[in-house]
Write a protein that holds these residues in place. Structure first.
Motif, short mmCIF file in Angstrom:
data_model
loop_
_atom_site.label_atom_id
_atom_site.label_comp_id
_atom_site.label_asym_id
_atom_site.label_seq_id
_atom_site.Cartn_x
_atom_site.Cartn_y
_atom_site.Cartn_z
N GLU A 120 0.83 -1.22 0.00
CA GLU A 120 0.00 0.00 0.00
C GLU A 120 0.86 1.26 0.00
O GLU A 120 0.50 2.27 -0.62
CB GLU A 120 -0.94 0.01 1.21
N GLN A 121 1.98 1.19 0.69
CA GLN A 121 2.87 2.37 0.72
C GLN A 121 3.54 2.56 -0.64
O GLN A 121 3.73 3.70 -1.09
CB GLN A 121 3.94 2.22 1.81
N TYR A 122 3.89 1.47 -1.33
CA TYR A 122 4.42 1.57 -2.69
C TYR A 122 3.35 2.16 -3.62
O TYR A 122 3.65 3.01 -4.47
CB TYR A 122 4.85 0.19 -3.21
N LEU B 128 3.53 5.54 -5.83
CA LEU B 128 3.36 5.45 -7.28
C LEU B 128 2.28 6.41 -7.77
O LEU B 128 2.44 7.08 -8.78
CB LEU B 128 3.01 4.01 -7.65
N LYS B 129 1.17 6.48 -7.05
CA LYS B 129 0.08 7.38 -7.44
C LYS B 129 0.52 8.84 -7.39
O LYS B 129 0.11 9.65 -8.21
CB LYS B 129 -1.14 7.15 -6.55
N GLU B 130 1.35 9.17 -6.40
CA GLU B 130 1.88 10.53 -6.31
C GLU B 130 2.79 10.82 -7.50
O GLU B 130 2.80 11.93 -8.03
CB GLU B 130 2.63 10.73 -5.00
N GLU C 25 10.92 -0.25 -7.43
CA GLU C 25 10.95 -0.36 -8.90
C GLU C 25 10.33 -1.68 -9.36
O GLU C 25 9.67 -1.73 -10.40
CB GLU C 25 12.38 -0.24 -9.41
N SER C 26 10.55 -2.76 -8.60
CA SER C 26 9.94 -4.05 -8.94
C SER C 26 8.42 -3.95 -8.85
O SER C 26 7.69 -4.44 -9.74
CB SER C 26 10.43 -5.15 -7.99
N TYR C 27 7.93 -3.30 -7.78
CA TYR C 27 6.48 -3.13 -7.62
C TYR C 27 5.93 -2.25 -8.73
O TYR C 27 4.90 -2.55 -9.32
CB TYR C 27 6.19 -2.50 -6.25
N LEU D 88 2.68 -1.36 -13.62
CA LEU D 88 2.56 -0.77 -14.95
C LEU D 88 2.28 -1.84 -16.00
O LEU D 88 1.54 -1.61 -16.95
CB LEU D 88 3.82 0.01 -15.30
N ASN D 89 2.87 -3.01 -15.83
CA ASN D 89 2.62 -4.11 -16.75
C ASN D 89 1.19 -4.64 -16.63
O ASN D 89 0.56 -4.99 -17.62
CB ASN D 89 3.60 -5.26 -16.51
N GLU D 90 0.70 -4.66 -15.39
CA GLU D 90 -0.66 -5.14 -15.16
C GLU D 90 -1.69 -4.23 -15.82
O GLU D 90 -2.66 -4.67 -16.42
CB GLU D 90 -0.97 -5.19 -13.65
N ASN D 91 -1.48 -2.91 -15.69
CA ASN D 91 -2.47 -1.94 -16.16
C ASN D 91 -2.20 -1.39 -17.55
O ASN D 91 -2.95 -0.55 -18.03
CB ASN D 91 -2.54 -0.75 -15.18
#
Length: 336
Positions: free
Chosen positions: A137-139, A143-145, A310-312, A317-320
């Protein structure tokens, strides 16, 4: 007109040009490149920095006390309004408390993330899931920011930089829960295993237990920080090899002082004498503190950002097929 020399900068004598093997050139005179370190130091002192540490382990292993001892202040959740009659939660909870520490003009926002209830139930199946969820959740929040159209100049960093995993000083072997937790989370957070309450074992028992734990971690394919694959050069490898050989650190925590040989020391009083927390002959607390704060704190943050985050990020990004930029209105709606 004479040359103007910047204040507090000493000019360097001119030297002949000389190309070295790496393809660089020896400078003909002083430029001032070396002042970048001082510039970075001044900026860091103005803005401060964040450090987020998670503590995981059974109740009664001294997690709160050790964190207070590490940072020489009352920073744990229990120090910040914990009630003595607080019951062990029926499920694993994740609770964070933040403090701003200042030393030598440098400010650090320290967040301690506690995990009450972990390993305390009769059935501990999947008890690592709330912890894994919190880390991710913190990642996601970071990411959203990052993908916001109107991005903040400095994105608040709530990502977990370090997870101290407390191993019970049984003297026998790791529990299945220990193995499962570290195996499942070692690829998403920097795990540093520590043997808690080391004063309950003799020195010989402690060394045997450390060797057994290291062997079990190796057999289980569990990677703990500092990971060998992230050593940048031979100097890094040599320094980190010494640390890896000493891990897991067998530690004792205490926020009480006692008089020993005319000096005030942090320690635990027993019927045999005082166990001095910062005495390397008594336990390995000083090694853990130097490693965690004085030599590898910045690297913990960098590995979190460059490897785990970066892994997360790549996975999301690949999922979406790529996250869409988020407008201010979308952010406000998501917070409602």
């Amino acid at each position: 007109m004479s040359d103007v020399v910047p204040p507090e900068v000493r000019p360097k004598p001119a030297v002949p040009a000389n190309h070295n093997a790496a393809g660089g050139s020896t400078l003909l005179g002083y430029i001032g490149i070396d002042t970048i370190i001082e510039q970075m130091r001044k900026k860091t002192m103005k803005t401060g920095f964040d450090f987020n540490i998670m503590v995981v382990g059974n109740s009664g292993l001294g997690k709160s006390t050790l964190v207070n001892t590490l940072f020489k202040s009352q920073v744990s959740r229990r120090s910040a309004g914990w009630a003595r009659d607080e019951k062990i939660p029926k499920t694993v909870e994740v609770k964070a408390v933040s403090h701003v520490l200042e030393e030598g003009g440098v400010k650090m926002k320290l967040t301690v993330i506690d995990t009450p209830g972990f390993g305390d139930q009769i059935n501990n199946d999947n008890c690592w899931e709330p912890i894994s969820k919190y880390i991710n959740e913190q990642y996601e929040k970071f990411l959203k920011e990052e993908v916001n159209i109107t991005r903040k100049k400095r994105i608040p960093d709530t990502r977990v930089h370090c997870c101290l995993y407390f191993i019970s000083p049984t003297g026998h072997s790791l529990r299945q829960l220990d193995v499962e937790f570290m195996k499942r989370l070692s690829h998403s957070v920097n795990i540093i295993p520590v043997i808690a309450k080391a004063d309950t074992m003799t020195i010989e028992e402690r060394q045997e237990f450390k060797q057994r734990v290291r062997k079990e971690l190796e057999m289980g394919g569990i990677e703990f920080y500092p990971q060998k694959e992230f050593d940048e050069d031979m100097e890094d490898k040599n320094d980190n090899d010494k640390i890896r050989e000493a891990m897991p650190f067998a530690v004792v925590g205490s926020d009480k002082e006692y008089q020993v040989n005319g000096k005030r020391v942090l320690g635990r009083k027993t019927q045999w004498g005082i166990v001095e927390v910062e005495n390397p002959n008594h336990c390995e607390f000083a090694q853990l503190r130097d490693f965690l704060i004085r030599s590898h704190l910045q690297d913990l943050k960098e590995v979190t950002h460059n490897i785990h985050y970066e892994s997360y990020r790549a996975k999301r990004l690949n999922e979406n097929g790529g996250l869409h930029p988020i407008s201010c209105n979308d952010t406000q709606e998501s917070n409602l």
